[in-house]
Structure formats: structure tokens, C-alpha cells
Design a protein around this motif. Sequence first.
Motif, PDB file in Angstrom:
ATOM      1  N   LEU A 137       8.283  -6.875   7.463  1.00 20.45           N
ATOM      2  CA  LEU A 137       6.927  -7.148   7.952  1.00 20.45           C
ATOM      3  C   LEU A 137       6.462  -6.085   8.938  1.00 20.45           C
ATOM      4  N   THR A 138       7.388  -5.402   9.603  1.00 18.49           N
ATOM      5  CA  THR A 138       6.996  -4.371  10.563  1.00 18.49           C
ATOM      6  C   THR A 138       6.405  -3.157   9.867  1.00 18.49           C
ATOM      7  N   GLU A 139       6.514  -3.090   8.542  1.00 18.88           N
ATOM      8  CA  GLU A 139       5.923  -1.985   7.773  1.00 18.88           C
ATOM      9  C   GLU A 139       4.467  -2.260   7.424  1.00 18.88           C
ATOM     10  N   LEU A 140       3.963  -3.433   7.767  1.00 16.68           N
ATOM     11  CA  LEU A 140       2.558  -3.751   7.494  1.00 16.68           C
ATOM     12  C   LEU A 140       1.648  -3.051   8.490  1.00 16.68           C
ATOM     13  N   VAL A 141       0.445  -2.750   8.063  1.00 14.49           N
ATOM     14  CA  VAL A 141      -0.550  -2.193   8.991  1.00 14.49           C
ATOM     15  C   VAL A 141      -0.925  -3.295   9.993  1.00 14.49           C
ATOM     16  N   PRO A 142      -1.398  -2.930  11.185  1.00 14.54           N
ATOM     17  CA  PRO A 142      -1.668  -3.929  12.231  1.00 14.54           C
ATOM     18  C   PRO A 142      -2.570  -5.076  11.790  1.00 14.54           C
ATOM     19  N   GLU A 143      -3.593  -4.781  10.977  1.00 14.97           N
ATOM     20  CA  GLU A 143      -4.513  -5.840  10.559  1.00 14.97           C
ATOM     21  C   GLU A 143      -3.784  -6.921   9.752  1.00 14.97           C
ATOM     22  N   LEU A 144      -2.862  -6.497   8.887  1.00 10.95           N
ATOM     23  CA  LEU A 144      -2.116  -7.460   8.079  1.00 10.95           C
ATOM     24  C   LEU A 144      -1.091  -8.203   8.934  1.00 10.95           C
ATOM     25  N   GLN A 145      -0.508  -7.517   9.917  1.00  7.50           N
ATOM     26  CA  GLN A 145       0.415  -8.196  10.834  1.00  7.50           C
ATOM     27  C   GLN A 145      -0.298  -9.326  11.571  1.00  7.50           C
ATOM     28  N   THR A 146      -1.521  -9.057  12.006  1.00  7.64           N
ATOM     29  CA  THR A 146      -2.301 -10.081  12.701  1.00  7.64           C
ATOM     30  C   THR A 146      -2.566 -11.265  11.780  1.00  7.64           C
ATOM     31  N   MET A 147      -2.856 -10.993  10.515  1.00  4.12           N
ATOM     32  CA  MET A 147      -3.108 -12.071   9.551  1.00  4.12           C
ATOM     33  C   MET A 147      -1.860 -12.926   9.346  1.00  4.12           C
ATOM     34  N   VAL A 148      -0.684 -12.295   9.361  1.00 10.40           N
ATOM     35  CA  VAL A 148       0.566 -13.044   9.225  1.00 10.40           C
ATOM     36  C   VAL A 148       0.740 -13.988  10.414  1.00 10.40           C
ATOM     37  N   ASP A 149       0.501 -13.492  11.612  1.00  7.75           N
ATOM     38  CA  ASP A 149       0.661 -14.315  12.817  1.00  7.75           C
ATOM     39  C   ASP A 149      -0.351 -15.448  12.877  1.00  7.75           C
ATOM     40  N   LYS A 150      -1.522 -15.249  12.279  1.00  5.62           N
ATOM     41  CA  LYS A 150      -2.557 -16.294  12.288  1.00  5.62           C
ATOM     42  C   LYS A 150      -2.435 -17.228  11.082  1.00  5.62           C
ATOM     43  N   ASN A 151      -1.368 -17.049  10.285  1.00  2.59           N
ATOM     44  CA  ASN A 151      -1.161 -17.857   9.077  1.00  2.59           C
ATOM     45  C   ASN A 151      -2.276 -17.666   8.058  1.00  2.59           C
ATOM     46  N   GLU A 152      -2.950 -16.533   8.124  1.00  2.86           N
ATOM     47  CA  GLU A 152      -3.989 -16.222   7.144  1.00  2.86           C
ATOM     48  C   GLU A 152      -3.399 -15.495   5.934  1.00  2.86           C
ATOM     49  N   LEU A 153      -2.206 -14.961   6.082  1.00  5.30           N
ATOM     50  CA  LEU A 153      -1.490 -14.295   4.998  1.00  5.30           C
ATOM     51  C   LEU A 153      -0.091 -14.879   4.969  1.00  5.30           C
ATOM     52  N   ALA A 154       0.292 -15.459   3.829  1.00  6.77           N
ATOM     53  CA  ALA A 154       1.582 -16.135   3.718  1.00  6.77           C
ATOM     54  C   ALA A 154       2.736 -15.142   3.826  1.00  6.77           C
ATOM     55  N   PHE A 155       3.873 -15.643   4.272  1.00  7.34           N
ATOM     56  CA  PHE A 155       5.047 -14.801   4.545  1.00  7.34           C
ATOM     57  C   PHE A 155       5.510 -14.038   3.304  1.00  7.34           C
ATOM     58  N   ASN A 156       5.749 -14.736   2.201  1.00  9.45           N
ATOM     59  CA  ASN A 156       6.308 -14.081   1.008  1.00  9.45           C
ATOM     60  C   ASN A 156       5.385 -13.017   0.419  1.00  9.45           C
ATOM     61  N   PRO A 157       4.082 -13.287   0.237  1.00  9.13           N
ATOM     62  CA  PRO A 157       3.193 -12.214  -0.217  1.00  9.13           C
ATOM     63  C   PRO A 157       3.154 -11.036   0.763  1.00  9.13           C
ATOM     64  N   ALA A 158       3.226 -11.332   2.066  1.00  4.22           N
ATOM     65  CA  ALA A 158       3.192 -10.265   3.065  1.00  4.22           C
ATOM     66  C   ALA A 158       4.388  -9.337   2.912  1.00  4.22           C
ATOM     67  N   VAL A 159       5.561  -9.902   2.629  1.00  3.42           N
ATOM     68  CA  VAL A 159       6.757  -9.074   2.424  1.00  3.42           C
ATOM     69  C   VAL A 159       6.552  -8.136   1.242  1.00  3.42           C
ATOM     70  N   GLU A 160       5.995  -8.650   0.148  1.00  2.90           N
ATOM     71  CA  GLU A 160       5.766  -7.812  -1.036  1.00  2.90           C
ATOM     72  C   GLU A 160       4.762  -6.699  -0.733  1.00  2.90           C
ATOM     73  N   ILE A 161       3.708  -7.018  -0.012  1.00  2.00           N
ATOM     74  CA  ILE A 161       2.679  -6.021   0.305  1.00  2.00           C
ATOM     75  C   ILE A 161       3.216  -4.943   1.238  1.00  2.00           C
ATOM     76  N   SER A 162       4.255  -5.275   2.011  1.00  2.00           N
ATOM     77  CA  SER A 162       4.813  -4.292   2.953  1.00  2.00           C
ATOM     78  C   SER A 162       5.393  -3.075   2.236  1.00  2.00           C
ATOM     79  N   TYR A 163       5.651  -3.201   0.941  1.00  2.00           N
ATOM     80  CA  TYR A 163       6.201  -2.072   0.177  1.00  2.00           C
ATOM     81  C   TYR A 163       5.111  -1.095  -0.269  1.00  2.00           C
ATOM     82  N   LEU A 164       3.846  -1.466  -0.097  1.00  2.00           N
ATOM     83  CA  LEU A 164       2.750  -0.563  -0.428  1.00  2.00           C
ATOM     84  C   LEU A 164       2.603   0.479   0.676  1.00  2.00           C
ATOM     85  N   SER A 165       2.018   1.615   0.337  1.00  3.32           N
ATOM     86  CA  SER A 165       1.754   2.629   1.354  1.00  3.32           C
ATOM     87  C   SER A 165       0.699   2.108   2.321  1.00  3.32           C
TER      88      SER A 165
END
Length: 295
Positions: free
Chosen positions: A171-199
Motif C-alpha cells: 500500500l505504501t506504493e500508492l500515490v497519496p490520493e489513493l492512500q487517503t482513500m484507503v484510510d477513509k474506507n473509500e477504496l477497499a483494501f484488496n483492490p488497493a493492493v492490486e492497484i499498487s502494482y501500477l505505475s
Amino acid sequence: MPKKTEPKDTQSTPPEQVQQIRISDIHPFKNHPFKVVDDALMQETVDSIMQFGVLNPTIIRPDPGGGYEMVAGHRRLHASGLAGKDTIPAIVRNLTDDEAVILLVDTNLQRENISPMERAQAYKMKMEALKHQGQRTDLTSTQVGRKLETAEIIAQQTGESKNQVRRFVRLTELVPELQTMVDKNELAFNPAVEISYLSKDEQKGVLDAMAYSQNTPSLSQAQRLKKLSREGKCTQDAMYKVMSEEKKDELDRVTLKSDTLRKYFPKNYTPQQMEQVIIKLLDQWQKKRQRQNER
């Protein structure tokens, strides 16, 4: 005559001394991931300190640049300042950078209200500190081998699986905006992990695609975005297309708008009363169909 033996030295290490240190001489640990928030829990801590003082001493270390660096006790330090205290009880301990990081993480992970990103950053910091300390690695000397070993150590100490530790660190590989969404429960944990592999650029494209579709990715959509990225096909159009697809749970869901229902009910009916009537009518309809089928 038997030879006399010298008595064993049973003296233990003297306990560390608790000192009263001026709050103005203590600064936060550099880049520590745990947020200090002025919430209801903080106010409870302030009230407790005003009444009883700081019951558990903080742990600080000398800063070569002057003063002290807080290691364990950032919330107590902040609350003491809000309570009008000039000093705080502290144990001054000489710690290396890696020792300080490990102590910082271990003491804060005991808290219950840790956000996903705080946990992710903490696991990453401890993983790097353990590697610096020269912890045993796997048989290989590759970076992956070291990561696997340190993840296993953290897993044993926290009760997580080592795979879950690595997923948090991703999750630390996510851009700050997506990290904030994870903390606000606006982006689910498992999809966030998959998206972290994107540039990073692709992740910003995902943000645009989410805004365009007014939707967040399901696990299936996130996995397809990850696959597109690996294939070099994760264009903005492709992301728009994936994010605009209806999710399976949405296809299986029946939604009745309030305006549609209201015209069938008296104005003073509450949503609960409307629901009760609808269920009753559906029960009658089902019984009628059953009688017709029995004929």
C-alpha cells in the motif's frame, strides 16, 4: 579442604532513571507514520494528565543536533502540552536509528485505532530497520529473499500472516490520493493492493477513471487494470472502459428510487412503514402464485 568458590554476581542491571524533561526540548521522531489527532481520545488523555499526570514515562533519545527525539510517547507529549505541562516524565535511552524505529513501531502497533496506511508505513519502516540490523536472510542474497524473511519476523510478532504483512507494505506504493482513500474506507483494501502494482502515472489515471465513472474499482476490475499495466496496455481509454463496467453486485441489486415509491404511499409514511407494506404485498403475491401453480 574444598576450594571456596566466589559468590556469583547476582546484581541485575540498574533500572533506567525517569527524568522530568522540558517539553520544549523534545521533538517528534522524523517521518514517524502515526498520526497525533485532536479527537475525543486525545481529550480523554488530556483530562487524565491534568488529573493524574503522565503515569507511563515516555522514551526519548539524545539528538546530536540538540535536545531529544521522541521515540515512544508522541500522544502523551502532545496531550501534556495541551494540558499546560512544562515537563514530561521520560526515560533517556541511547538508541541507534534502527533500534529507535523498531521501538517506535512496536509501541504504537499496540494501539487499537491504527489506520491501514499507518500500519502499512510502520511495517515498511520496521522491515527496513530489521534488514539494516543484519537479521538472518533467506538462502539467497536477493532483495526478495530479505523481504520475505523480515516479513516473516513481523508476522510472527504481530499475528499477521507474512503475505498479509507484504500486502500492507504494498500500500505504501500508492500515490497519496489513493492512500487517503484507503484510510477513509473509500477504496477497499484488496483492490488497493492490486492497484499498487501500477505505475504512479497509471495510478493517477485510475483516479481520473474513478472520477469519470463515479465508481471505485472492485477486486476484479483492479486485477484487470494490473494485467493491462503488465501488458503495457493500461491507457486512459482502457481504464475508462474497465471502470465504467457495471459490477456484478450492482447487476444483482434491485434499487427502487424514493420518488418512484412515494406516489404509492401516503405522505406521512416513513421508509420503515413503506418497507413493511411492500414485504406484506410480496408475501401475498408469492402465496397467490403458489396457489396457481398447485392447480
